[in-house]
Design a protein around this motif. Structure first.
Motif, short mmCIF file in Angstrom:
data_model
loop_
_atom_site.label_atom_id
_atom_site.label_comp_id
_atom_site.label_asym_id
_atom_site.label_seq_id
_atom_site.Cartn_x
_atom_site.Cartn_y
_atom_site.Cartn_z
N GLY A 1 0.79 -1.23 0.00
CA GLY A 1 0.00 0.00 0.00
C GLY A 1 0.81 1.26 0.00
N ALA A 2 2.13 1.11 0.16
CA ALA A 2 2.97 2.31 0.18
C ALA A 2 3.21 2.78 -1.23
CB ALA A 2 4.29 2.00 0.87
N GLU A 3 3.50 4.07 -1.36
CA GLU A 3 3.89 4.58 -2.65
C GLU A 3 4.80 5.77 -2.45
OE1 GLU A 3 0.78 5.07 -5.44
OE2 GLU A 3 2.07 6.11 -6.87
N GLY A 4 5.92 5.75 -3.12
CA GLY A 4 6.85 6.86 -2.99
C GLY A 4 8.27 6.41 -3.23
N THR A 5 9.19 7.37 -3.11
CA THR A 5 10.59 7.10 -3.42
C THR A 5 11.41 7.18 -2.14
OG1 THR A 5 10.20 8.23 -5.50
CG2 THR A 5 12.48 7.76 -4.95
N ARG B 1 18.08 5.07 -5.74
CA ARG B 1 16.68 5.38 -5.47
C ARG B 1 15.84 4.13 -5.62
NH1 ARG B 1 17.89 9.44 -8.90
NH2 ARG B 1 18.11 11.50 -8.00
N PHE B 2 14.91 3.97 -4.73
CA PHE B 2 13.94 2.89 -4.86
C PHE B 2 12.55 3.50 -4.89
CE2 PHE B 2 17.51 0.73 -2.76
CZ PHE B 2 17.77 -0.20 -3.74
N TYR B 3 11.77 3.04 -5.84
CA TYR B 3 10.42 3.56 -5.95
C TYR B 3 9.46 2.43 -5.66
CZ TYR B 3 6.25 5.71 -7.90
OH TYR B 3 4.98 6.21 -8.06
N VAL B 4 8.57 2.64 -4.73
CA VAL B 4 7.65 1.61 -4.32
C VAL B 4 6.25 1.97 -4.78
CG1 VAL B 4 6.74 0.32 -2.37
CG2 VAL B 4 9.06 1.19 -2.30
N ASP B 5 5.64 1.06 -5.52
CA ASP B 5 4.21 1.19 -5.81
C ASP B 5 3.68 -0.22 -6.05
OD1 ASP B 5 5.13 0.52 -8.26
OD2 ASP B 5 4.27 2.21 -9.34
N GLY B 6 2.42 -0.31 -6.43
CA GLY B 6 1.81 -1.63 -6.55
C GLY B 6 2.53 -2.52 -7.55
N TRP B 7 2.95 -1.95 -8.67
CA TRP B 7 3.60 -2.72 -9.73
C TRP B 7 4.94 -3.27 -9.26
CZ3 TRP B 7 3.05 -5.77 -13.40
CH2 TRP B 7 3.82 -5.82 -14.56
N ALA B 8 5.73 -2.39 -8.61
CA ALA B 8 7.03 -2.82 -8.09
C ALA B 8 6.85 -3.90 -7.04
CB ALA B 8 7.78 -1.62 -7.52
N LEU B 9 5.87 -3.68 -6.16
CA LEU B 9 5.66 -4.65 -5.08
C LEU B 9 5.20 -5.98 -5.64
CD1 LEU B 9 4.04 -2.85 -2.04
CD2 LEU B 9 6.26 -3.94 -2.22
N LEU B 10 4.31 -5.94 -6.63
CA LEU B 10 3.82 -7.18 -7.22
C LEU B 10 4.99 -8.02 -7.72
CD1 LEU B 10 1.67 -9.03 -8.56
CD2 LEU B 10 1.70 -7.51 -10.52
N PHE B 11 5.89 -7.36 -8.45
CA PHE B 11 7.00 -8.10 -9.04
C PHE B 11 8.00 -8.55 -7.99
CE2 PHE B 11 10.77 -8.36 -11.93
CZ PHE B 11 10.26 -9.38 -12.71
N ARG C 1 6.56 -0.72 -16.87
CA ARG C 1 6.96 0.42 -16.07
C ARG C 1 7.02 1.70 -16.89
NH1 ARG C 1 6.16 1.81 -11.54
NH2 ARG C 1 7.27 0.35 -10.24
N VAL C 2 7.61 1.62 -18.08
CA VAL C 2 7.76 2.85 -18.87
C VAL C 2 6.56 3.08 -19.79
CG1 VAL C 2 10.27 2.81 -18.84
CG2 VAL C 2 9.06 1.69 -20.69
N GLY D 1 -1.14 -2.70 -9.39
CA GLY D 1 -0.18 -2.80 -10.48
C GLY D 1 -0.71 -2.12 -11.72
N LEU D 2 -1.98 -2.27 -11.95
CA LEU D 2 -2.62 -1.66 -13.11
C LEU D 2 -2.50 -0.15 -13.05
CD1 LEU D 2 -4.53 -1.94 -15.58
CD2 LEU D 2 -6.41 -1.73 -13.99
N GLU D 3 -2.68 0.39 -11.84
CA GLU D 3 -2.65 1.84 -11.72
C GLU D 3 -1.29 2.42 -12.08
OE1 GLU D 3 -4.28 2.37 -7.83
OE2 GLU D 3 -6.24 1.78 -8.63
N ALA D 4 -0.24 1.61 -11.90
CA ALA D 4 1.08 2.13 -12.23
C ALA D 4 1.40 2.00 -13.71
CB ALA D 4 2.14 1.37 -11.43
N THR D 5 0.75 1.08 -14.41
CA THR D 5 1.13 0.84 -15.79
C THR D 5 0.17 1.45 -16.80
OG1 THR D 5 -0.02 -1.25 -15.71
CG2 THR D 5 2.32 -1.31 -15.28
#
Lengths: 843, 154
Positions: free
Chosen positions: A53-57, A71-81, A270-271, A493-497
């Protein structure tokens, strides 16, 4: 909620720390080291879970002067993987001790696996471009070690080299793309976050328009696509992935299913928000659907269960890439959800393949069958996950494939892509039919008749059964209630991509729509064609045998062999063991580069030679010039060396007169030392020798070129100097005393301001010493050393090929036997020993 | 080259050269000199010893061991010591570069303190760069001597 820096860093660093400690752990625990792996993976998993549930750098300072940070960026997509990587990592570690029982090299295995997992988690979380690239290449390196685990096995080494060449080579394309991106970001989001991917993604519209303005949009997208395609085994670079099955099966489960190969897909997702557009759709959908279809067909042609799974992995990666390629939100849904589902069904399938190979001793599809009675639990697991792979409702693979169909149909309705709008859905269905076929074929290993020649089959140990069972259970849960998985992680994850995410709903379709019809056709045709599987298998293999050029593997071998021959040809001319050859090439290369550089930069211009030398300097230079002439004319070595040192000492005096005492001191001391060394070794050098006309002409030309280059360089560099001292020179002079605390600017520059350069020079000195040591030691080992080595290698080659014949392709060590595409050429690496230095150093 | 003149001269000049080398090294921060020049000059002193007394002199004359004639030059005790010297030197240089990280400074950043009221010197400046320079010195001496003795032994 913003992420906790300590937790994130710990989750990434823990596997690496454990990898470093593996040798010590192994000494205590032996083969049970896998347990430590499980604990480490679970700790990473738990640490990451706390960030749910976290999001940020979060950022650690790294190279502040370039604004590069860890730098590490945490969001749903990163966490899923990251959660997939560490979670499946834990299961693979649990599975490993039983599977790898009794093998040697386990320290290497566990250390590489831990580092592998760490680097994948690193890629998932990293948001600094440099960090992404580093972790990206680390995964390639670790996979190289793991694929080449069976060091005595040629096919394993061949596959490891191939994977390395392809993925690391692709990584270089990625690097160029990332650097271009960072140049762009420096303008758009500010130089302070020029390497910060998260910042770029926040301004993805501005980034996209800036890229388009400069005409870099397609090149950068293409470069990133090449990087992602090599990593994720997209056609035509897919061939390394099936070869990579030479790795031990737990590695395959980890590498093929869960993680490394998905890094490319992950990065594409991601991109995606930054590049979304019609070019994106065209490139990635075409790439993905081609891969999906070609690899599904190749999977049907497979004869080995791991080969089948490996090709199917490449095919499913194509599906995910195609999903992300579709610009609609369905595309992102398909990509994210299938990445999740694929991990859940492919990892257990590989683990099951490991169980089959481990318990029956064979991996040939044709010699297996009816295993249901011997391995009932495994059969149950396989039923769930194989049907899921086939995309049969209500199993979880169905939902994500349905989303792909929806995206394809949607694209044909809402985008003006002409005939492609019909072609894309048709190809998706065509490829999926083969998916159904090979999934059913894998499942049929457990049903039908048991071949007579199959020996007794024991049931696997519990530790090999529980990991796939757990994953199959998860897959079953997702199958029954896909919305659960969607709410838990897929939605975030969808929200990030996706750029226009909406509330995602998945379920069994209740009314007819075009995608439902497509699914029905897929499954129907697949089932109907299954009885003809054998004939299909045979004919595809016959085609690929008849036309080897359609196999990328063939091209790879041709290119690599061709390059090897070229390299040998080049080595004979450039690298032939004669000092004078090296000197010729190095010096002429340097001269050409320097002169061409000056011309290209327009630095050479007719400058007037302002002669301002005082009488004393002129006198010193005159003596030096005379000394230089005398060197060339001297007829004995001693005289030559002595006159050469006249030249050196004159230059030192010149430095003193030009008021640079440091340089003068260095010159004097080095000159003295060189003179002494010359005197020390001079007795060893032959008195004199006659040289041919050709060689003396070459030497004269070379020395003239070197002299000209040096002269021009001095002229150009000094004439380009603006009046007075440069900014840098003034800075050094002003800051030396207050900041370095020393009044000798040269020394303060060396140790305080440019310490890194000095450190580099130290490395050079150390390397020189080490290489001279090595050279002498190598020569000391006997003049016949090279011949001995070559004979020894031939002996080894013979032995290993004998081994292969004995093994008969039944065991893990020789998994490629009979494969249609993965067969390594025997001549691929047997000639490596021939590149030794020949000719000797005769003057 | 082991003539009497050479030996006698060497006996006199080697200590002088060594002292000059060390002083060059120490005062490098404020006057011409530094780790590199100091190191090369030290090596020169060793080279003079080799010239005058032969390569085995250090082992036999100073370490008091008999030279094993069949041994490879790289396994020689003296060469091993040189190799160790440049390895340690490198470690010192890197460690002195890493030390600032503990104080939250970038890699290889240096500082200095000026001590007042020291007997004889009265005013002494101690720069952290000296540690790094010492690493440079060790690498230069160790590296060059390794090359010198290995090549010279051929």
């Amino acid at each position: 909620m913003s992420p906790d820096q300590a937790v994130i860093v710990a989750a990434v660093a823990l596997p690496f720390a454990a990898a470093a400690l593996t040798p010590f752990v192994f000494r205590i625990l032996g083969e049970e080291t896998g347990i430590v792996g499980v604990l480490v993976a679970l700790s990473s998993f738990a640490l990451l879970l706390t960030q749910y549930g976290a999001e940020g750098t979060v950022a650690l300072q790294w190279i502040p002067s370039l604004d590069i940070a860890l730098r590490f960026y945490v969001d749903g997509w990163a966490l899923l993987f990251a959660l997939l990587a560490s979670g499946i990592g834990a299961l693979v570690f649990a599975y490993s001790p039983a599977y790898m029982h009794g093998q040697s090299g386990l320290v290497r295995y566990y250390a590489a696996m831990l580092a592998f997992m760490g680097s994948i988690v690193g890629v998932a979380l990293a948001s600094d471009l440099i960090a992404i690239f580093l972790f990206w290449e680390l995964t390639s390196l670790c996979s190289f070690v793991l694929i080449g685990f069976y060091t005595a096995d040629d096919s394993s080494q061949y596959a490891a080299r191939m994977a390395m060449l392809i993925t690391v080579g692709g990584g270089l394309f990625l690097l160029v793309g990332l650097l271009l991106l960072s140049v762009m970001a420096g303008d758009v989001v500010g130089p302070a976050s020029a390497f910060d991917l998260a910042a770029m993604l926040e301004n993805s519209d501005a980034m996209q328009s800036a890229l388009r303005d400069r005409g870099l949009f397609v090149p950068v997208m293409g470069l990133l696509a090449i990087g992602a395609a090599t990593k994720s085994a997209q056609v035509p670079l897919h061939f390394w992935l099936p070869n990579a099955m030479a790795a031990p099966t737990p590695v395959s489960a980890f590498l093929h299913s869960a993680t490394m190969v998905k890094v490319g897909v992950y990065f594409v997702g991601r991109v995606r928000p930054m590049f979304l557009g019609s070019e994106w759709l065209l490139l990635f959908v075409t790439l993905g659907l081609t891969t999906m279809t070609v690899c599904a067909i190749m999977a049907v042609a497979a004869t080995d269960i791991k080969e089948l799974l490996a090709y199917s992995t490449a095919s499913h990666l194509g599906l995910m890439i195609a999903g992300f390629g579709f610009t609609s939100v369905y595309g992102a849904e398909a990509g994210v959800f299938h990445l999740f589902n694929h991990a859940l069904f492919k990892a257990p399938l590989f683990l099951v393949a490991g169980i089959i190979a481990h318990e029956t001793g064979t991996r040939q599809i044709d010699s297996l069958g009816g295993l249901r009675r011997d391995l009932p639990v495994t059969a149950a697991i396989t039923t769930i996950v194989a049907l899921s792979m086939a995309g049969i409702p209500p199993f979880n693979g169905f939902y994500s494939k349905e989303l792909l169909y929806e995206a394809a149909v949607e694209a044909s309705h809402h985008h003006d892509i002409g005939a492609l709008g019909r072609l894309y859905p048709a190809v998706a269905v065509f490829g999926s039919i083969f998916t159904v076929l090979y999934s059913l074929r894998f499942l049929s290993l457990f049903f039908g008749d048991r071949p007579d020649e199959l020996g007794p089959v024991q049931s696997p140990p519990l530790t090999m059964l529980v990991p796939p069972a757990l994953l199959a259970l998860l897959a079953a849960v997702v199958s029954v209630d896909p919305q659960l998985a969607v709410d838990a992680i897929v939605q975030s994850g969808l929200e990030a991509t996706a750029i226009d995410p909406h509330e995602m709903h998945v379920g069994i379709p209740t009314s007819y729509s075009l995608p439902v019809g497509m699914s029905a056709v897929t499954i129907g045709v697949g089932l109907a064609a299954f009885p003809f599987y054998g004939r299909l298998n045979g004919s595809i293999r016959a085609i690929s045998r008849a036309v080897p050029q359609i196999r990328p593997n063939w091209w790879y071998d041709a290119i690599v062999d061709g390059l090897t021959d070229e390299g040998r040809w080049l080595a004979d001319r450039v690298h032939n063991g004669l000092l004078r050859t090296y000197a010729t090439w190095t010096l002429s290369g340097t001269c050409v580069l320097a002169l061409v550089g000056f011309v290209a930069a327009g630095a050479i211009e007719p400058a007037e030679l302002g002669v301002e030398a005082t009488l004393s300097i002129a006198l010193v230079l005159l003596v030096a010039a005379t000394g230089a002439l005398a060197v060339a004319l001297s007829d004995s070595h001693v005289a030559g060396v002595l006159t050469l040192s006249i030249l050196g000492f004159m230059i030192a005096i010149f430095y003193i007169l030009a008021s640079s005492p440091d340089l003068a001191l260095t010159q004097l001391v080095v000159e003295t030392l060189v003179l002494l060394i010359f005197l020390l070794v001079i007795e060893e050098i032959p008195e004199s020798y006659a040289i041919g006309l050709r060689r003396s002409i070459r030497d004269v030309v070379l020395s003239l070129a070197v002299g000209t280059t040096a002269f021009v360089t001095v002229l150009v560099t000094t004439s380009a100097r603006p009046g007075g001292s440069t900014y840098i020179a003034r800075q050094f002079a002003e800051r030396a005393v207050p900041e370095g605390g020393g009044s000798n600017i040269v020394n303060v520059t060396l140790v305080d301001f440019r310490g890194f350069d000095t450190l580099g020079e130290l490395v050079v000195i150390a390397l020189a010493a080490i290489s001279i040591l090595t050279l002498i030691v190598m020569r000391g080992s006997g003049d016949g050393g090279l011949i001995d080595t070559r004979a020894g290698n031939e002996l080894l080659d013979n032995e290993s090929s004998d081994d292969e014949r004995l093994e008969g392709g039944l065991s893990e060590e020789n998994p490629l036997e009979g494969g249609p595409s993965g067969t390594p050429p025997d001549g691929g690496n047997s000639d490596d020993a021939d590149t030794g230095i020949e000719g000797g150093d005769t003057q | 080259m082991t003539t009497v003149i050479m030996r006698t001269t060497a006996r006199v000049i080697v200590p002088i050269v060594l002292v000059v080398a060390i002083s060059l090294f120490i005062e490098g921060h404020n006057l011409p000199g530094g780790g590199f020049i100091g190191g090369v000059l030290t090596t020169t002193a060793f080279a003079i010893i080799y010239m005058a007394f032969g390569l085995d002199f250090l082992e036999r004359g100073i370490l008091g061991r008999d030279v094993d004639p069949g041994k490879e030059p790289s396994r020689d005790r003296v060469v091993v010591a040189y190799r160790r010297l440049f390895a340690y030197g490198f470690a010192i240089a890197v460690a002195s570069g890493l030390a600032p990280l503990l104080y939250d400074q970038p890699f290889l950043s240096q500082t200095f303190v000026i001590l007042e009221g020291i007997p004889i010197y009265d005013h002494l400046e101690v720069a952290s760069a000296l540690a790094f320079d010492f690493g440079v010195y060790c690498v230069v001496v160790g590296g060059l001597l390794t090359i010198l003795s290995v090549v010279g032994a051929e």
